[in-house]
Design a protein around this motif. Structure first.
Motif, PDB file in Angstrom:
ATOM      1  N   PHE A 130      21.022  19.724  25.470  1.00  0.00           N
ATOM      2  CA  PHE A 130      22.226  20.521  25.614  1.00  0.00           C
ATOM      3  C   PHE A 130      22.331  21.064  27.032  1.00  0.00           C
ATOM      4  CE2 PHE A 130      20.511  21.177  21.266  1.00  0.00           C
ATOM      5  CZ  PHE A 130      21.453  20.447  20.577  1.00  0.00           C
ATOM      6  N   SER A 131      23.563  21.230  27.495  1.00  0.00           N
ATOM      7  CA  SER A 131      23.810  21.769  28.824  1.00  0.00           C
ATOM      8  C   SER A 131      23.498  23.256  28.858  1.00  0.00           C
ATOM      9  CB  SER A 131      25.270  21.531  29.224  1.00  0.00           C
ATOM     10  OG  SER A 131      26.140  22.244  28.348  1.00  0.00           O
ATOM     11  N   ARG A 132      23.362  23.782  30.066  1.00  0.00           N
ATOM     12  CA  ARG A 132      23.051  25.203  30.222  1.00  0.00           C
ATOM     13  C   ARG A 132      24.185  26.071  29.687  1.00  0.00           C
ATOM     14  NH1 ARG A 132      21.254  27.174  36.062  1.00  0.00           N
ATOM     15  NH2 ARG A 132      19.590  25.687  35.509  1.00  0.00           N
ATOM     16  N   ARG A 133      25.434  25.643  29.934  1.00  0.00           N
ATOM     17  CA  ARG A 133      26.571  26.442  29.467  1.00  0.00           C
ATOM     18  C   ARG A 133      26.583  26.545  27.956  1.00  0.00           C
ATOM     19  NH1 ARG A 133      32.249  24.491  31.615  1.00  0.00           N
ATOM     20  NH2 ARG A 133      31.132  24.960  33.534  1.00  0.00           N
ATOM     21  N   LEU A 134      26.270  25.450  27.260  1.00  0.00           N
ATOM     22  CA  LEU A 134      26.249  25.469  25.806  1.00  0.00           C
ATOM     23  C   LEU A 134      25.098  26.332  25.294  1.00  0.00           C
ATOM     24  CD1 LEU A 134      27.548  24.418  23.231  1.00  0.00           C
ATOM     25  CD2 LEU A 134      26.069  22.418  23.362  1.00  0.00           C
ATOM     26  N   ARG A 135      23.961  26.258  25.946  1.00  0.00           N
ATOM     27  CA  ARG A 135      22.829  27.088  25.514  1.00  0.00           C
ATOM     28  C   ARG A 135      23.144  28.570  25.664  1.00  0.00           C
ATOM     29  NH1 ARG A 135      19.826  23.170  28.492  1.00  0.00           N
ATOM     30  NH2 ARG A 135      19.344  24.706  30.114  1.00  0.00           N
ATOM     31  N   GLY A 163      24.701  33.806  23.242  1.00  0.00           N
ATOM     32  CA  GLY A 163      25.644  34.922  23.115  1.00  0.00           C
ATOM     33  C   GLY A 163      26.071  35.152  21.679  1.00  0.00           C
ATOM     34  N   LEU A 164      26.306  34.063  20.945  1.00  0.00           N
ATOM     35  CA  LEU A 164      26.691  34.218  19.541  1.00  0.00           C
ATOM     36  C   LEU A 164      25.560  34.812  18.710  1.00  0.00           C
ATOM     37  CD1 LEU A 164      28.684  30.913  18.973  1.00  0.00           C
ATOM     38  CD2 LEU A 164      29.590  33.234  19.070  1.00  0.00           C
ATOM     39  N   LEU A 170      34.637  32.343  13.583  1.00  0.00           N
ATOM     40  CA  LEU A 170      35.609  31.403  14.136  1.00  0.00           C
ATOM     41  C   LEU A 170      35.166  30.880  15.506  1.00  0.00           C
ATOM     42  CD1 LEU A 170      38.981  33.191  13.217  1.00  0.00           C
ATOM     43  CD2 LEU A 170      37.985  31.171  12.146  1.00  0.00           C
ATOM     44  N   LEU A 171      34.562  31.747  16.293  1.00  0.00           N
ATOM     45  CA  LEU A 171      34.066  31.309  17.597  1.00  0.00           C
ATOM     46  C   LEU A 171      32.867  30.372  17.476  1.00  0.00           C
ATOM     47  CD1 LEU A 171      34.239  34.697  19.563  1.00  0.00           C
ATOM     48  CD2 LEU A 171      35.858  32.793  19.655  1.00  0.00           C
ATOM     49  N   LEU A 172      32.117  30.516  16.376  1.00  0.00           N
ATOM     50  CA  LEU A 172      30.922  29.699  16.207  1.00  0.00           C
ATOM     51  C   LEU A 172      31.260  28.244  15.909  1.00  0.00           C
ATOM     52  CD1 LEU A 172      27.827  29.524  15.933  1.00  0.00           C
ATOM     53  CD2 LEU A 172      28.089  30.163  13.527  1.00  0.00           C
ATOM     54  N   LEU A 173      32.354  27.992  15.242  1.00  0.00           N
ATOM     55  CA  LEU A 173      32.689  26.625  14.849  1.00  0.00           C
ATOM     56  C   LEU A 173      32.875  25.692  16.043  1.00  0.00           C
ATOM     57  CD1 LEU A 173      35.074  27.260  11.814  1.00  0.00           C
ATOM     58  CD2 LEU A 173      32.702  26.487  11.786  1.00  0.00           C
ATOM     59  N   PRO A 174      33.686  26.037  17.046  1.00  0.00           N
ATOM     60  CA  PRO A 174      33.801  25.107  18.191  1.00  0.00           C
ATOM     61  C   PRO A 174      32.493  24.944  18.963  1.00  0.00           C
ATOM     62  CG  PRO A 174      34.956  27.158  18.646  1.00  0.00           C
ATOM     63  CD  PRO A 174      34.592  27.190  17.199  1.00  0.00           C
ATOM     64  N   LEU A 226      29.440  24.965  17.649  1.00  0.00           N
ATOM     65  CA  LEU A 226      28.628  24.023  16.880  1.00  0.00           C
ATOM     66  C   LEU A 226      29.151  22.598  17.031  1.00  0.00           C
ATOM     67  CD1 LEU A 226      28.026  26.039  13.572  1.00  0.00           C
ATOM     68  CD2 LEU A 226      26.415  25.621  15.436  1.00  0.00           C
ATOM     69  N   LEU A 227      30.495  22.437  17.034  1.00  0.00           N
ATOM     70  CA  LEU A 227      31.058  21.109  17.220  1.00  0.00           C
ATOM     71  C   LEU A 227      30.709  20.552  18.599  1.00  0.00           C
ATOM     72  CD1 LEU A 227      32.848  18.826  16.173  1.00  0.00           C
ATOM     73  CD2 LEU A 227      34.836  20.063  17.103  1.00  0.00           C
ATOM     74  N   ALA A 228      30.771  21.412  19.626  1.00  0.00           N
ATOM     75  CA  ALA A 228      30.405  20.964  20.976  1.00  0.00           C
ATOM     76  C   ALA A 228      28.934  20.564  21.050  1.00  0.00           C
ATOM     77  CB  ALA A 228      30.711  22.071  21.985  1.00  0.00           C
ATOM     78  N   ALA A 229      28.066  21.309  20.350  1.00  0.00           N
ATOM     79  CA  ALA A 229      26.642  20.982  20.353  1.00  0.00           C
ATOM     80  C   ALA A 229      26.394  19.618  19.718  1.00  0.00           C
ATOM     81  CB  ALA A 229      25.858  22.065  19.613  1.00  0.00           C
ATOM     82  N   VAL A 230      27.110  19.345  18.610  1.00  0.00           N
ATOM     83  CA  VAL A 230      26.926  18.050  17.949  1.00  0.00           C
ATOM     84  C   VAL A 230      27.404  16.915  18.842  1.00  0.00           C
ATOM     85  CG1 VAL A 230      27.663  16.637  15.991  1.00  0.00           C
ATOM     86  CG2 VAL A 230      27.027  19.027  15.640  1.00  0.00           C
TER      87      VAL A 230
END
Length: 598
Positions: A282-287, A292-293, A349-353, A355-359
């Motif tokens: 995973f990228s640093r931004r995604l991590r 944060g979540l 709601l913020l967690l869903l996108p 998680l999708l980006a991580a997948v």
């Protein structure tokens, strides 16, 4: 001694054996008309420190080969003082004519592994006592070949004659020998590490006095640092009095790191390796988004516990239910509980996108694992490596072992090093480095160093000159074939850019001492490049050396020639220890010192 090869390493090795060590050498090379450009030959000066600095054409006095007999050898005069034979193939007749049956040692340094192995098998049959030195790129195969040839020599004298005990086989690689020096030169503060007999030593550059240093290996030149007017040469292995009078002068100092298996060689723990492997997906931004979540969830759980005073575990559980919209609406609860439920739903709601980006990112990572990576947008402080041939591949592996970020530039899409870069997940820019925009794609303006190790001198030089126009203070290391040319480029670049670190390195210059030492029966452990000179590390048995045997470690020191660094198998070396026949010592030694000690 017999040296067989098809490039500059053979000529430099032959010149070094003859000029430094005074050996009788026969050089066997391919016919001159097979090469588009005649090979160069190192010509020995007097047996002093400036040896092998000039390179002359090897075709002087060469007579053409009579066509027709592909295995025949033809006398081709002399090059650098040693007799030269020309042969298309290293057949049994060619090796016999070169004197392998009477020789002490044979070096097979062709650029092709198969050619060297085939000739080694033939030579071992002709002379089981022969000391063999092979140049092989395939290290695993080299270990098996070394064992096979030594076993063949032992069986040849199984009848009682102990002459076979003198036979030995040494497999070396010029790429492995030169790569550590090239990688260390490209990194500020990175040192050359030498490992021997349970001891790890490193050579670092630092101003004197060096309080933690064990020994001063060399004093770097001070007057005319550009070297244009023929300034001072670096002083190898100076005596203590000279070191005391050189306060403030930059020196190469030897330090003891640890014993083998210590912190320097310890592998990371299993947990650390797992975390780093997952992080690479995973990228640093995604991590940071995921972190944060998680922080928001913890904050909401703590707030719910503070408002309702329920058990903390139940508060965390209810927060997760609210996030995933599983819990019932808090209609009859207080206003605090209702607000926290709404905030938890918003975090969900913020967690869903995320998680999708991580997948999607993980799937993309797995999909592109077999393709070349591009340099990341915000990359900086990396090393730009030009060329992924034999040398470039070994340098890349060494840099990644040191955890140095690297961006490679390669023009050949079929280069052997691309597979290594893909396996190590190193970004690669495919393109001609002489074309505009290629170095910019490798983020040269934010790099810490440029390491040009392609096989073309002009390509390396052009890339370095262009990079200096982009970054005048860029640290550059370039590989040059001709040593005279390398010296001229080094001096000119240092004069034009006095505030930038410039180093020029010749692979044959770095590798030849190790090959020569192996032919002389010496175990050369490594080499440290000191400006335009080379300092060797060798393991030597004290028995048979009157300049070592019966002397203390302190008295065995010979300024400018050698210094006893350690006793093999021991981590401490008392200066008052008297060397005996049973001792084996590790020496820092110059080329001339190795010849004198022999």
């Amino acid at each position: 001694m017999v040296v067989c090869g098809d490039d500059g390493l053979a000529h430099r090795l032959a010149a070094e054996l003859r000029g430094v060590y005074g050996e009788q050498v026969t050089l066997v090379v391919p016919p001159s008309e097979r090469a588009a450009r005649p090979p160069v030959v190192g010509r020995a000066r007097a047996a002093s420190a400036a040896l092998l600095d000039r390179v002359v054409n090897a075709a002087v006095g060469v007579r053409p080969v009579v066509p027709g007999a592909p295995g025949a050898a033809t006398a081709a005069g002399t090059a650098g003082g040693e007799p030269v034979l020309e042969a298309v193939e290293l057949t049994e007749a060619v090796l016999a004519e070169a004197g392998v049956t009477r020789a002490t040692a044979l070096a097979l340094v062709h650029d092709d592994d198969e050619t060297n192995i085939r000739a080694a098998l033939t030579a071992r049959r002709l002379n089981p006592r022969l000391r063999l030195v092979l140049r092989l790129y395939n290290r695993r195969l080299g270990q098996h070949i070394e064992e096979l040839l030594d076993q063949a020599a032992a069986l040849a004298y199984a009848g009682g004659d102990d002459g076979g005990r003198e036979a030995s086989t040494t497999v070396l690689s010029d790429a492995d020998t030169a790569a550590p020096a090239l990688a260390a030169t490209a990194l500020a503060g990175t040192s050359k590490v030498v490992q021997t007999e349970g001891l790890l030593l490193r050579a670092v550059e630092r101003p004197l006095p060096a309080g933690s240093g064990l020994h001063t290996l060399a004093l770097l030149s001070v007057s005319d640092p550009a070297g244009v007017a023929g300034g001072d040469q670096p002083r190898l292995l100076p005596d203590d009095e000279e070191v005391r009078g050189a306060a403030g002068r930059t020196a190469v100092v030897l330090e003891q790191v640890s014993t083998a298996g210590g912190p320097e060689s310890a592998a990371p723990g299993r947990g650390v390796g797992l975390v780093s492997s997952l992080a690479s997906l995973f990228s640093r931004r995604l991590r940071w988004s995921l972190a944060g979540l998680v922080g928001c969830v913890l904050a909401l759980a703590i707030a719910l516990w503070a408002v309702t005073r329920i058990h903390p575990v139940r508060a965390f559980y209810l927060t997760l239910l609210d996030m995933f919209a599983i819990d019932d609406p808090a209609l009859g609860a207080g206003i605090g509980r209702q607000l926290l439920q709404l905030l938890s739903a918003l975090v969900g709601l913020l967690l869903l996108p995320v998680l999708l980006a991580a997948v999607l990112e993980a799937l993309g990572t797995f999909r592109t694992a077999t393709s070349l990576r591009k340099p990341p947008r915000g990359l900086g402080g990396h090393v730009v490596l030009l060329g992924l041939g034999k040398i470039g591949t070994r340098v890349l592996t060494r840099l990644r072992e040191l955890n140095v970020p690297v961006v490679c530039v390669e023009s050949d899409p079929e280069a052997r090093g691309l597979a290594t870069a893909r396996r190590l997940r190193v970004p690669v820019v495919l393109g001609d480095v002489t074309q505009e925009g290629v170095l910019e794609s490798a983020k040269i303006h934010r790099a810490q160093a440029l390491l040009a190790v392609t096989s073309a001198d002009t390509t390396n030089l052009e890339a370095v000159l262009y990079a200096r126009t982009v970054r005048p203070d860029l640290r550059v290391v370039l590989r040059l074939y001709d040593d005279d040319f390398a010296t001229a480029v080094y001096r000119t670049l240092r004069a034009a850019y006095p505030r930038a670190l410039t180093r020029s390195r010749s692979v044959t210059h770095l590798a030849a001492p190790a090959f020569a030492g192996a032919m002389l029966g010496r175990q050369v452990l490594g080499a440290v490049a000191v400006e335009r000179q080379v300092l060797l590390f060798a393991a030597v048995d004290v028995d048979g050396h009157p300049m070592l045997e019966g002397r203390t470690v302190r008295d065995a020191f010979r300024p400018g020639a050698w210094r006893v660094l350690a006793l093999a198998g021991r981590t401490d070396t008392p200066p008052d220890h008297v060397l005996t026949k049973a001792d084996r010592v590790v020496l820092a030694i110059t080329r001339q010192g190795l010849a004198a000690l022999r």
